[in-house]
Enzyme design. Structure first.
Site, PDB file in Angstrom:
ATOM      1  N   CYS A 304      17.828 -50.594 -44.514  1.00 47.82           N
ATOM      2  CA  CYS A 304      17.396 -49.337 -45.172  1.00 47.82           C
ATOM      3  C   CYS A 304      17.877 -47.932 -44.829  1.00 47.82           C
ATOM      4  CB  CYS A 304      15.852 -49.431 -45.529  1.00 47.82           C
ATOM      5  SG  CYS A 304      14.802 -49.039 -44.083  1.00 47.82           S
ATOM      6  N   ARG A 334      22.893 -58.191 -35.644  1.00 51.09           N
ATOM      7  CA  ARG A 334      22.263 -57.741 -34.197  1.00 51.09           C
ATOM      8  C   ARG A 334      22.704 -58.674 -33.290  1.00 51.09           C
ATOM      9  NH1 ARG A 334      15.898 -56.853 -36.228  1.00 51.09           N
ATOM     10  NH2 ARG A 334      16.492 -55.210 -37.679  1.00 51.09           N
ATOM     11  N   GLU A 336      21.761 -60.503 -30.629  1.00 50.56           N
ATOM     12  CA  GLU A 336      20.589 -61.082 -30.482  1.00 50.56           C
ATOM     13  C   GLU A 336      20.350 -61.457 -28.706  1.00 50.56           C
ATOM     14  OE1 GLU A 336      17.593 -61.353 -31.423  1.00 50.56           O
ATOM     15  OE2 GLU A 336      17.707 -60.983 -33.757  1.00 50.56           O
ATOM     16  N   ARG A 345      17.569 -67.542 -35.392  1.00 50.21           N
ATOM     17  CA  ARG A 345      17.976 -66.348 -34.822  1.00 50.21           C
ATOM     18  C   ARG A 345      19.474 -66.166 -34.712  1.00 50.21           C
ATOM     19  NH1 ARG A 345      14.663 -63.383 -32.380  1.00 50.21           N
ATOM     20  NH2 ARG A 345      13.011 -64.965 -32.406  1.00 50.21           N
ATOM     21  N   GLU A 353      16.397 -56.257 -48.975  1.00 49.05           N
ATOM     22  CA  GLU A 353      15.820 -55.159 -48.441  1.00 49.05           C
ATOM     23  C   GLU A 353      15.209 -54.486 -49.525  1.00 49.05           C
ATOM     24  OE1 GLU A 353      14.830 -54.345 -45.418  1.00 49.05           O
ATOM     25  OE2 GLU A 353      14.695 -52.258 -45.436  1.00 49.05           O
ATOM     26  N   ASP A 414       4.017 -58.420 -40.235  1.00 50.09           N
ATOM     27  CA  ASP A 414       4.810 -59.755 -39.993  1.00 50.09           C
ATOM     28  C   ASP A 414       4.301 -60.896 -40.719  1.00 50.09           C
ATOM     29  OD1 ASP A 414       6.852 -58.458 -38.803  1.00 50.09           O
ATOM     30  OD2 ASP A 414       6.443 -59.073 -36.929  1.00 50.09           O
ATOM     31  N   GLU A 427       8.754 -65.517 -37.392  1.00 47.22           N
ATOM     32  CA  GLU A 427       8.709 -64.325 -38.304  1.00 47.22           C
ATOM     33  C   GLU A 427       9.718 -64.580 -39.537  1.00 47.22           C
ATOM     34  OE1 GLU A 427       9.662 -60.422 -36.652  1.00 47.22           O
ATOM     35  OE2 GLU A 427      10.057 -59.981 -38.623  1.00 47.22           O
ATOM     36  N   ASN A 430       8.870 -59.156 -43.328  1.00 46.23           N
ATOM     37  CA  ASN A 430       7.697 -58.057 -43.076  1.00 46.23           C
ATOM     38  C   ASN A 430       7.579 -57.064 -44.454  1.00 46.23           C
ATOM     39  OD1 ASN A 430       9.885 -56.485 -42.949  1.00 46.23           O
ATOM     40  ND2 ASN A 430      10.179 -56.256 -41.072  1.00 46.23           N
ATOM     41  N   CYS A 456       9.175 -50.055 -46.760  1.00 43.74           N
ATOM     42  CA  CYS A 456      10.114 -51.060 -46.958  1.00 43.74           C
ATOM     43  C   CYS A 456       9.844 -52.616 -46.539  1.00 43.74           C
ATOM     44  CB  CYS A 456      11.552 -50.636 -46.022  1.00 43.74           C
ATOM     45  SG  CYS A 456      11.350 -50.998 -44.467  1.00 43.74           S
ATOM     46  N   ARG A 463      15.750 -66.924 -42.649  1.00 45.66           N
ATOM     47  CA  ARG A 463      14.289 -67.327 -42.199  1.00 45.66           C
ATOM     48  C   ARG A 463      13.237 -67.964 -43.370  1.00 45.66           C
ATOM     49  NH1 ARG A 463      13.141 -63.914 -37.713  1.00 45.66           N
ATOM     50  NH2 ARG A 463      15.067 -64.012 -36.423  1.00 45.66           N
TER      51      ARG A 463
HETATM   52  N1  SER Z   1      14.207 -52.311 -42.154  1.00 48.39           N
HETATM   53  C1  SER Z   1      13.113 -53.087 -41.911  1.00 48.39           C
HETATM   54  C2  SER Z   1      13.654 -54.009 -40.564  1.00 48.39           C
HETATM   55  O1  SER Z   1      14.642 -53.773 -40.166  1.00 48.39           O
HETATM   56  C3  SER Z   1      12.705 -54.151 -42.907  1.00 48.39           C
HETATM   57  O2  SER Z   1      14.030 -55.069 -43.248  1.00 48.39           O
HETATM   58  O3  SER Z   1      12.724 -54.702 -40.097  1.00 48.39           O
HETATM   59 ZN    ZN Z   2      13.641 -51.297 -44.100  1.00 47.93          ZN
END
Ligand code: SER
Ligand code: ZN
Length: 497
Positions: A304, A334, A336, A345, A353, A414, A427, A430, A456, A463
């Site tokens: 976001c 990411r 990780e 993962r 989003e 979560d 998870e 969220n 958000c 997942r």
């Molecule tokens: N922006 C939030 C996050 O990174 C929801 O996607 O967890």
């Molecule tokens: Zn977000």
């Protein structure tokens, strides 16, 4: 807290020739009584402890408490001396900071080894002493204040370390039937549905799983986005430093970011050596490349933040609230930790989003609607066993601040589901109310002047798949009926010899 600052004011003419010592002494006395006490409680503030004048230089030693920090005192004095010397046609050209020492009480156990703009750190007998390496420019940028704030943050972070992150159960679904007890990633690899890609934590999804992803998206659109009035947007997937400064990620994202660099120049000649080296060795010369590129930001991480540039600096009319938009236009990345595991993962993943914006009441209210819709999907369409927990808000965790969200208004829920093959909870999405964090960070205002809030929610497609397949397995007859008919027949394209 104690501050000791030694500095020289550099003047444009000889002060000792223009003004008598007793006049300066009188002026210093006046500053000590008024200027350096302004804003501090009685008996507190800063003080010029020593001064001397030699030609064009005025040497000052300032001591202070936390109420008027010595560097503030010095900046005030620079101004005041300017006014004092003005009538003698002498101006202040600049300042030289000789020494700046800050001492404060500090916990023995919390060691501070290195700080920016600090040349030496001494830690003894419950005290922390910092010897700063600062110039006029850094004082004007309030670097000393920021160092003090940083230390407070470190203290706070140490308090939360050791304690596990906040986690509080909010809701548990009914028990559900599980039809599988193996690792779905392994199973999909065996079936040729997915293959690990060339990159770390990166996969290629074949037609079957892709169809499942698209079905998830369709369910999300039909059950959540359309009924709640969402419209689709396309958010950028490369994120500049400026965006991460505003979103707060610049405080802590570094160990997890996928960095993006651009060439320092496009000039082919600048790159010729690199190309030639490759042609001769068949090796990509990383060192030579590193010298020729510039880090400009990173790949999409939280999804976001880069959207907010769309609203940056704008004022919104109240009638258009609540605003409801979503993005599903690309990957998130990411770096990780070692715990990379199959599609659970990943370094590269796919997420829808969802972002909503409104007054505080609207945003909190909408979060509840969203939660209801999600429950319906998990219960009636995917028929999974899951739970919901109140956790450290995602943006605080990602800024490296694992504090509690005291009020239950701002924060993250979560959604976690059990993976029968390992017994672990994963998870899988969220829902967050982010308060005024984003509107503030990106300077977005509301016409009425009322506070603007946002929320958000990230729906991770890998997942969702991991959870569904881990619980329901690969025998499509065992899949929940609504989901089975939504997916239809899975395509079979590839065969290998
Ligand atoms: N922006 C939030 C996050 O990174 C929801 O996607 O967890
Ligand atoms: Zn977000």
């Amino acid at each position: 807290m104690e501050f000791q600052l030694k500095a020289d004011l550099k003047c444009s003419g000889s002060v000792s020739e223009a003004v008598s010592s007793s006049e300066i002494a009188e002026f210093v006395k006046h500053c000590n009584a008024e200027l350096l006490k302004k804003g501090a409680p009685p008996g507190c503030g800063a003080e010029i402890e020593r001064w001397n004048v030699a030609g064009e230089k005025i040497g000052l030693k300032i001591v202070s408490d936390r109420f008027v920090r010595a560097h503030d005192a010095l900046l005030r004095l620079k101004n005041e001396f300017g006014k004092f010397l003005g009538p003698h046609r002498i101006g202040i050209r600049g300042m030289e900071i000789e020494d700046y020492e800050i001492a404060m009480e500090w916990e023995e156990g919390l060691k501070i080894k290195k700080l920016p703009f600090v040349r030496e750190i001494k830690q003894e007998e419950g005290m922390l002493k910092l010897f700063l390496d600062v110039d006029e420019f850094s004082l004007e940028k309030r670097i000393p204040d920021r160092i003090i704030r940083l230390l407070e943050d470190k203290k706070e972070a140490a308090r939360w370390k050791g304690k596990k992150e906040h986690w509080e159960l909010l809701f548990e679904s009914n028990k559900k039937l599980f039809y599988f007890d193996k690792d779905p990633t392994e199973e999909m690899m065996k079936r040729g549905w997915i293959k690990h890609a060339a990159g770390r934590g990166q996969w290629i999804y074949g037609p079957q799983l892709t169809k499942i992803f698209r079905t998830f998206e369709r369910i999300l659109l039909d059950e959540v986005c359309k009924p709640l009035g969402y419209e689709e947007m396309v958010f950028p997937k490369f994120v500049t430093w400026d965006v991460w400064k505003r979103s707060g990620h610049a405080k802590g994202i570094y160990p997890e970011a996928y960095y993006v660099c651009t060439p320092k120049t496009r000039d082919p000649e600048f790159w010729e050596e690199v190309m030639d080296y490759y042609k001769v060795t068949n090796e990509v010369p990383l060192d030579m490349i590193m010298e020729r590129i510039e880090p400009v930001g990173g790949m999409c991480y939280a999804q976001c933040p880069p959207f907010w540039v769309f609203l940056q600096g704008k004022t919104l009319p109240d009638e258009i609230l609540p605003i409801k938009i979503f993005d599903r236009s690309g990957t998130s990345h990411r770096y990780e930790s070692g715990g990379l595991h199959g599609i659970e993962r990943l370094d590269e993943f796919h997420r829808v989003e969802i972002v909503w914006i409104g007054t505080k009441e609207q945003v909190i209210e909408h979060s509840k609607l969203l939660q209801e819709k999600y429950r319906r999907i998990f219960d009636e369409i995917l028929d999974i066993e899951w739970r919901e927990a109140w956790v450290t808000p995602w943006f605080m965790a990602q800024e490296g601040k694992a504090g509690l969200a005291e009020l239950k208004e701002v924060g993250t829920i979560d959604y976690e589901a059990v993976l029968p093959y390992s017994g672990k909870w994963l998870e899988f999405q969220n829902v967050s109310v982010n308060g005024d964090k984003y509107p503030k960070g990106f300077s977005v205002k509301l016409q009425s002047g009322e506070e603007l809030w946002s929320g958000c929610s990230g729906v991770g497609l890998e997942r969702w798949a991991a959870v569904l397949l881990a619980q329901k397995g690969f025998d499509q007859d065992k899949w929940p009926a609504k989901f089975r008919s939504a997916v239809g027949k899975l395509p079979e394209i590839f065969r290998f010899l």
